[in-house]
Design a protein around this motif. Structure first.
Motif, PDB file in Angstrom:
ATOM      1  N   LEU A 131       0.829  -1.211   0.000  1.00  9.46           N
ATOM      2  CA  LEU A 131       0.000   0.000   0.000  1.00  9.46           C
ATOM      3  C   LEU A 131       0.857   1.253   0.000  1.00  9.46           C
ATOM      4  O   LEU A 131       0.625   2.180  -0.789  1.00  9.46           O
ATOM      5  N   SER A 132       1.839   1.288   0.881  1.00  8.12           N
ATOM      6  CA  SER A 132       2.669   2.484   1.023  1.00  8.12           C
ATOM      7  C   SER A 132       3.522   2.732  -0.216  1.00  8.12           C
ATOM      8  O   SER A 132       3.482   3.815  -0.817  1.00  8.12           O
ATOM      9  N   SER A 146       0.990   8.245   1.274  1.00  6.57           N
ATOM     10  CA  SER A 146       0.506   6.868   1.161  1.00  6.57           C
ATOM     11  C   SER A 146       0.592   6.137   2.502  1.00  6.57           C
ATOM     12  O   SER A 146      -0.052   5.093   2.688  1.00  6.57           O
ATOM     13  N   MET A 147       1.358   6.676   3.448  1.00  9.15           N
ATOM     14  CA  MET A 147       1.445   6.072   4.775  1.00  9.15           C
ATOM     15  C   MET A 147       0.102   6.130   5.493  1.00  9.15           C
ATOM     16  O   MET A 147      -0.152   5.338   6.409  1.00  9.15           O
ATOM     17  N   THR A 148      -0.781   7.047   5.094  1.00  4.90           N
ATOM     18  CA  THR A 148      -2.088   7.125   5.735  1.00  4.90           C
ATOM     19  C   THR A 148      -2.933   5.901   5.401  1.00  4.90           C
ATOM     20  O   THR A 148      -3.889   5.590   6.117  1.00  4.90           O
ATOM     21  N   LEU A 149      -2.589   5.207   4.322  1.00  6.90           N
ATOM     22  CA  LEU A 149      -3.241   3.938   3.998  1.00  6.90           C
ATOM     23  C   LEU A 149      -2.414   2.761   4.508  1.00  6.90           C
ATOM     24  O   LEU A 149      -2.957   1.790   5.031  1.00  6.90           O
ATOM     25  N   GLY A 150      -1.102   2.855   4.362  1.00  6.23           N
ATOM     26  CA  GLY A 150      -0.237   1.799   4.852  1.00  6.23           C
ATOM     27  C   GLY A 150      -0.370   1.584   6.351  1.00  6.23           C
ATOM     28  O   GLY A 150      -0.227   0.459   6.846  1.00  6.23           O
ATOM     29  N   GLN A 151      -0.686   2.653   7.081  1.00 12.01           N
ATOM     30  CA  GLN A 151      -0.831   2.536   8.531  1.00 12.01           C
ATOM     31  C   GLN A 151      -1.968   1.597   8.920  1.00 12.01           C
ATOM     32  O   GLN A 151      -1.942   0.993  10.000  1.00 12.01           O
TER      33      GLN A 151
END
Length: 257
Positions: free
Chosen positions: A33-34, A64-69
């Motif tokens: 994801l990230s 993209s970290m907001t989804l990877g998180q």
């Protein structure tokens, strides 16, 4: 060395983390994801750079970290909640009667896993996104970049620990994910855009994470952007994490498995 020595218990918890299939799956999902979304965004921005509003190479890489998180949150929830759903928490408490020792070892093992994985994910995502941006990209030593990357690693690590605490409080991975995933996603992506709610939502963990990663918009932006700076953001994240972990310990100490 007895089974109740801190070293032995930590080693046992570390083995648990890496022998559960969900660990590898969630970490691969976080990476995909990230890195995938960050690279895709960077390619799109490069091909249409003249129409990108408020272009920022850091945003291309780290938003993209907001989804990877979300995958990291799932990891933390499963590391604790999985034992409750399977009933293996009873065996763990029998083997290690000291609940504080057991809980602390779980948190340390999970946090170290998140720290290691987050470091790799953040660095690879940044490098891949900047390569995709081509002439518009920046380097690892560019002013502000090291602090932003460190902030991203810290945020992902703390959000995993936060998730572990919540999963311990509710004693269920499913319930904890049902609470945290909408909260973290809607905080910045949906509800955070409502002016009446922004004064409260700006103190949620994900909003503090944007500040730590240096990708939040200005406080006057109207869309997102807590506006309190990295130092305050770190304090807010630590407070959320500490409250979650302490609450988890109190529940584990007082309630039967």
């Amino acid at each position: 060395m007895t089974s109740n020595s801190p070293r032995a218990v930590l080693a046992a918890e570390w083995i648990k983390v890496w022998t559960v299939r969900s660990t590898g799956f969630t970490l691969m999902l976080a990476f995909a994801l990230s890195t995938g979304i960050g690279t895709l965004v960077a390619f799109n921005w490069r091909n249409d750079i003249e129409h990108v509003v408020n272009f920022d190479p850091l945003v291309a890489a780290l938003y993209s970290m907001t989804l990877g998180q979300l995958a990291i949150v799932v990891l933390g929830a499963l590391l604790v909640g999985g034992e409750y759903s399977s009933g293996s928490i009873r065996a763990s408490l029998t083997a290690v009667p000291g609940r504080g020792l057991l809980y602390g070892s779980k948190v340390v093992a999970g946090t170290l896993t998140a720290l290691t994985a987050s470091t790799v994910i953040v660095l690879v995502t940044f490098v891949a996104a900047q390569a995709a941006l081509g002439p518009y990209g920046i380097g690892l030593t560019t002013d502000g970049v090291p602090a932003a990357l460190a902030g991203a690693v810290v945020y992902l690590t703390l959000i995993c620990a936060f998730s572990m605490g919540i999963a311990t409080v509710v004693r269920s991975s499913a319930v904890s994910m049902g609470i945290l995933l909408p909260l973290l996603f809607l905080g910045s992506q949906g509800l955070g855009n409502i002016p009446a709610l922004k004064p409260v939502l700006r103190y949620l963990p994900d909003q503090a994470g944007l500040e730590l990663m240096h990708i939040a918009g200005p406080s006057s932006d109207g869309r997102y952007g807590p506006g309190y700076g990295s130092g305050a953001a770190l304090a807010i994240l630590l407070a959320w994490t500490a409250a979650s972990l302490i609450s988890g310990y109190l529940v584990l100490r007082r309630l039967d498995a």
